[in-house]
Write an enzyme that holds these catalytic residues in place. Structure first.
Site, PDB file in Angstrom:
ATOM      1  N   LYS A  87       1.791  -3.499   6.889  1.00 39.45           N
ATOM      2  CA  LYS A  87       2.220  -3.585   5.483  1.00 39.45           C
ATOM      3  C   LYS A  87       3.720  -3.289   5.358  1.00 39.45           C
ATOM      4  O   LYS A  87       4.447  -3.970   4.637  1.00 39.45           O
ATOM      5  CB  LYS A  87       1.427  -2.601   4.615  1.00 39.45           C
ATOM      6  CG  LYS A  87      -0.036  -2.958   4.460  1.00 39.45           C
ATOM      7  CD  LYS A  87      -0.215  -4.140   3.541  1.00 39.45           C
ATOM      8  CE  LYS A  87      -1.645  -4.598   3.462  1.00 39.45           C
ATOM      9  NZ  LYS A  87      -1.827  -5.904   2.805  1.00 39.45           N
TER      10      LYS A  87
ATOM     11  N   TYR B 140      -2.471  -0.972  10.826  1.00 39.24           N
ATOM     12  CA  TYR B 140      -2.669  -1.525   9.481  1.00 39.24           C
ATOM     13  C   TYR B 140      -1.483  -1.162   8.582  1.00 39.24           C
ATOM     14  O   TYR B 140      -0.861  -2.014   7.954  1.00 39.24           O
ATOM     15  CB  TYR B 140      -3.967  -1.002   8.846  1.00 39.24           C
ATOM     16  CG  TYR B 140      -4.015  -1.280   7.369  1.00 39.24           C
ATOM     17  CD1 TYR B 140      -4.297  -2.561   6.907  1.00 39.24           C
ATOM     18  CD2 TYR B 140      -3.707  -0.291   6.426  1.00 39.24           C
ATOM     19  CE1 TYR B 140      -4.279  -2.841   5.546  1.00 39.24           C
ATOM     20  CE2 TYR B 140      -3.691  -0.565   5.069  1.00 39.24           C
ATOM     21  CZ  TYR B 140      -3.980  -1.847   4.625  1.00 39.24           C
ATOM     22  OH  TYR B 140      -3.945  -2.128   3.286  1.00 39.24           O
TER      23      TYR B 140
ATOM     24  N   SER C 234       0.838  -1.200   0.000  1.00 33.15           N
ATOM     25  CA  SER C 234       0.000   0.000   0.000  1.00 33.15           C
ATOM     26  C   SER C 234       0.873   1.249   0.000  1.00 33.15           C
ATOM     27  O   SER C 234       1.978   1.253   0.569  1.00 33.15           O
ATOM     28  CB  SER C 234      -0.854  -0.021   1.267  1.00 33.15           C
ATOM     29  OG  SER C 234      -1.459   1.226   1.474  1.00 33.15           O
TER      30      SER C 234
END
Ligand code: NAD
Ligand code: WQD
Length: 343
Positions: A158, A154, A129
Site C-alpha cells: 500500500k 501487505y 490504509s
C-alpha cells in the site's frame, strides 16, 4: 459533459468495501462498471446491490493485471474515473506470499494506471490504509506525517502504491488522485442483504465475533491483554462501511484538482477489543465466550485517525456510531449465517 452521463470503473467492486461503495454510487445516480476477478468475492453481492437499489450495473469478471482486458474496457465504455479497490488484503498471508501481494497490489495498480493513461482517464481514487503510517507514527495519525515502514508485505504494498501514484502525478499534471487511508471498516448495509463475507477463518475482529455469535465458531481468542491501554487490549478506530462508501462518493466529486492527495477516513475515536466484545453482547443479546491468548505478531497497541482533513476538504465525517456498526453487522450475520453461499 456531466460526470453522471459517463461511467465509473470500480475495480474489486464485488468485495466487501467495493460492493457497499457501488451501492452508494448507484444511489448517487452514477453509472457503474465493475471489474472483479472474484478471487475473494461472490457475484451475489452485486446481484443484491442491484436488488437494494433497483438499478443495474455492468459486471466484468477479470483481473486488473490483464492489460488487454483493461484496454478493452476503456475502449468500449465511457469511463471518466476509476475507484480502485482490487487487491489482496490478508496481512498474515502476505508474509507467506509476498510476491503474490506485490504482484496483485503493486504490479496490478501499475498495469491499471498504464491502461488509464493510454485511455486518457486520469482520475483515480485508491484504497489505501492506515497501515502506511508504519509502526512508529505518533497518534492520532494525520496526513502530514511521512509514510512509515509497514511491517507486512501487505502494508508495504500500500505504501509503495501511494509512492507510485505520487510520482505519476508529479510527472503529468492531468492526474487527479485521492489516496483514501481507511482505518478499520466494519458493519454492513442497513438492509442486512450485503456485508462482509470472509473466506475461511476470519482474520479481523468483528467478523470473528459475529461468527461466534451466530454459532459458526466456539470462542473468540483475544490477542493479548498486556498492552499499555486502559484495559490492556488493543484499540482501533472502527468506522461504518457505509460511512466509508459515502467518503468515496465525496472524494470522487471533489476530484477536480491536479495531483495526489491523501485523506484519513476514520472516526477519530479508538475502541478496545474488550469494549467491542461488551458492546457486541449488549447490542446483539448474544454471549461471546473468549480466551485471552498471547499477542499476535505485528499488532500495534493503539492507533486512530485525525479525520479533520477529510471533513475540511471533502465535507466528509463519519455519521454512524459503534452501536450502529455492530447492529448492522449482526443484522447481516444473523440473516446470512453462511454469508453469500447460503445454506
Ligand atoms: P475484499 O477482498 O472484500 O475486496 C477486494 C476485491 O478485489 C475482491 O472482490 C477480490 O475478488 C478483488 N480482487 C482481488 N485481486 C484482484 C485482481 N487482481 N483483479 C481483479 N479483482 C481482484 O477486500 P475489502 O475489505 O473490500 O478491501 C478493498 C480494498 O480496501 C483493498 O484494496 C484493501 O486492501 C483495502 N483496505 C481494506 C481494509 C479493510 O479492513 N477491509 C482496510 C484498509 C484498506
Ligand atoms: C483488531 C484488533 C487484534 C482478531 C487489519 C490490518 C490493517 C487493515 C485492517 C487493511 C487487534 C484483535 C483480532 C481476533 C483479536 N486492513 N483481534 N482476536 O489488525 O487493526 O488491522 O485490518 O488495510 O492493515 O492490519 O484489525 O480486525 O485484525 O484486529 O483479539 O480474532 O482485534 O489483535 O487488536 P487490525 P483486526
Amino acid at each position: 459533459m456531466n460526470e453522471r452521463d459517463s461511467q465509473i470503473l470500480v475495480t474489486g467492486g464485488a468485495g466487501y468495501i467495493g460492493s457497499h461503495t457501488v451501492l452508494a454510487l448507484l444511489e448517487a445516480d452514477y453509472d457503474v462498471v465493475v471489474i472483479d476477478s472474484l478471487v475473494n468475492a461472490s457475484f451475489e453481492s452485486l446481484r443484491r446491490v442491484e436488488r437494494i437499489t433497483g438499478k443495474s450495473l455492468t459486471f466484468i469478471e477479470g483481473d486488473i493485471r490483464d492489460r488487454a482486458l483493461l484496454d478493452n474496457i476503456f475502449a468500449t465504455h465511457d469511463i471518466s474515473a476509476v475507484l480502485h479497490f482490487a487487491g489482496l488484503k490478508a496481512v498474515g498471508e502476505s508474509v507467506k506470499l509476498p510476491l503474490s501481494y506485490y504482484e496483485s497490489n503493486l504490479a496490478g495498480t501499475v498495469t491499471l494506471c498504464q491502461a488509464m493513461q493510454s485511455a486518457a482517464v486520469f482520475r483515480l481514487v485508491f484504497s489505501s490504509s492506515a497501515t502506511i503510517y508504519g509502526p512508529d507514527a505518533p497518534v492520532p495519525y494525520h496526513e502530514q506525517l511521512p509514510r512509515g515502514w509497514p511491517s507486512s508485505p501487505y502494508g508495504m504494498s500500500k505504501a509503495m502504491v501511494e509512492r507510485v501514484l505520487d510520482d505519476v502525478c508529479l510527472a503529468d499534471e492531468r492526474w487527479a488522485v485521492a489516496l483514501l487511508r481507511y482505518f478499520n471498516p466494519i458493519g454492513a448495509h442497513e438492509s442486512g442483504l450485503i456485508g462482509e463475507d470472509p473466506r475461511g477463518i476470519p482474520n479481523n475482529l468483528l467478523p470473528f465475533i459475529a461468527q461466534v455469535a451466530v454459532g459458526r465458531r466456539e470462542r473468540l481468542s483475544i490477542f493479548g491483554s498486556d498492552y499499555p491501554t486502559k484495559d490492556g487490549t488493543c484499540k482501533r478506530d472502527y468506522l461504518h462501511v457505509m460511512d466509508l462508501a459515502e467518503g468515496h462518493v465525496k472524494a470522487l466529486e471533489r476530484l477536480e484538482y491536479s495531483g495526489c492527495r491523501a485523506y484519513n477516513l476514520g472516526t477519530g475515536q479508538a475502541v478496545s477489543v474488550l469494549e467491542m466484545v461488551d458492546t457486541f453482547q449488549t447490542v446483539s443479546g448474544k454471549t461471546i465466550p473468549y480466551d485471552v491468548v498471547p499477542r499476535r505478531e505485528g499488532d500495534l497497541a493503539a492507533f486512530w485517525a485525525d479525520p479533520t482533513l477529510a471533513y475540511e476538504a471533502l465535507g466528509w465525517q463519519a455519521q454512524r456510531n459503534l452501536n450502529d456498526m455492530i447492529r448492522d453487522t449482526w443484522r447481516w450475520q444473523e440473516a446470512n449465517p453462511n454469508g453469500y453461499s447460503g445454506g
